[in-house]
Design an enzyme around this catalytic site. Structure first.
Site, PDB file in Angstrom:
ATOM      1  CB  SER A  52       3.194 -12.003 -25.695  1.00 33.10           C
ATOM      2  OG  SER A  52       2.782 -11.599 -24.695  1.00 33.10           O
ATOM      3  NE  ARG A 105       1.108  -4.326 -30.576  1.00 27.88           N
ATOM      4  CZ  ARG A 105       0.840  -4.435 -29.229  1.00 27.88           C
ATOM      5  NH1 ARG A 105       0.050  -4.718 -28.534  1.00 27.88           N
ATOM      6  NH2 ARG A 105       2.127  -3.847 -28.580  1.00 27.88           N
ATOM      7  CG  LEU A 106       1.663 -12.630 -30.281  1.00 25.03           C
ATOM      8  CD1 LEU A 106       2.542 -13.904 -30.607  1.00 25.03           C
ATOM      9  CD2 LEU A 106       1.001 -13.035 -29.211  1.00 25.03           C
ATOM     10  CG  ASP A 107       1.856  -7.051 -25.702  1.00 25.79           C
ATOM     11  OD1 ASP A 107       1.977  -6.055 -26.553  1.00 25.79           O
ATOM     12  OD2 ASP A 107       1.048  -7.288 -25.087  1.00 25.79           O
ATOM     13  CG  HIS A 108       8.942  -6.616 -25.674  1.00 26.36           C
ATOM     14  ND1 HIS A 108       7.938  -5.704 -25.096  1.00 26.36           N
ATOM     15  CD2 HIS A 108       9.877  -7.000 -24.801  1.00 26.36           C
ATOM     16  CE1 HIS A 108       8.429  -5.579 -23.870  1.00 26.36           C
ATOM     17  NE2 HIS A 108       9.613  -6.246 -23.583  1.00 26.36           N
TER      18      HIS A 108
END
Length: 194
Positions: free
Chosen positions: A46, A41-44
């Site tokens: 990022s 995942r990538l944080d929202h």
């Protein structure tokens, strides 16, 4: 098996279901097969390279900590990047992870002087009195918000974070929000690792 790469925009969740009013992958103008899911995942807050696939063997290889799959990030930071900052980032430092102290593994850190990426929406807040700079950081572990914690630990808070590369697969010139299916040679390079 199907394999896709996405340049994830800022403010979007790395999942197909919306939460907390954030955009999600289902909001993209792309018809993903129902069987594919994001790898990691990538944080929202990022941006950058996100892989989606239904190949569980590849997912496990990319996410398995023992594989030490390198991931390269481009960070816009508050302050000027100096050689001592890079040395600390490379040698490892203490960050908090799940309430415990974690000592990061060796990394590769460089001051970035290439082309500045296209502006995100919304843009990073500009302040005349506070300089910003860019650096790249390649890590082979993936603790929650690790790059942000590392840059903050050396006195360079991250303002913008873009994942550029996973293993041999690079974001290259993909536009923000662009999705494309991977070519066979790109999938092969991912499976052989570094």
């Amino acid at each position: 098996m199907r394999y896709f790469v996405l340049h994830k925009p800022y403010g979007m969740l790395s999942q197909f279901t919306s939460e907390g009013g954030h955009a999600c992958l289902a909001d993209l103008n792309f018809d993903f097969p129902k069987s594919v899911y994001p790898v990691g995942r990538l944080d929202h807050d990022s941006e950058g390279l996100l892989i989606l696939t239904d190949d569980n063997l590849l997912k496990n290889k990319l996410l398995e900590p023992r594989q030490k799959m390198p991931k390269t990030y481009l960070a816009q930071v508050e302050g000027q990047v100096e050689p001592e900052h890079l040395k600390k980032l490379e040698n490892g430092l203490e960050i908090k992870h799940k309430g415990k102290v974690h000592f990061t593994q060796r990394a590769v850190a460089k001051r970035y002087s290439g082309a500045i990426p296209e502006e995100r929406d919304p843009p990073v807040r500009f302040r005349k009195t506070v300089p910003t700079d860019w650096l790249t950081l390649t890590i082979s572990e993936g603790k929650n918000r690790q790059v942000r914690k590392m840059t903050a630990a050396v006195g360079l808070p991250t303002l913008r974070l873009i994942r550029l590369q996973i293993g041999q697969l690079a974001l290259a010139n993909m536009a923000i929000g662009e999705v494309r299916e991977l070519k066979k040679e790109e999938i092969y390079r991912l499976t052989i690792g570094q």
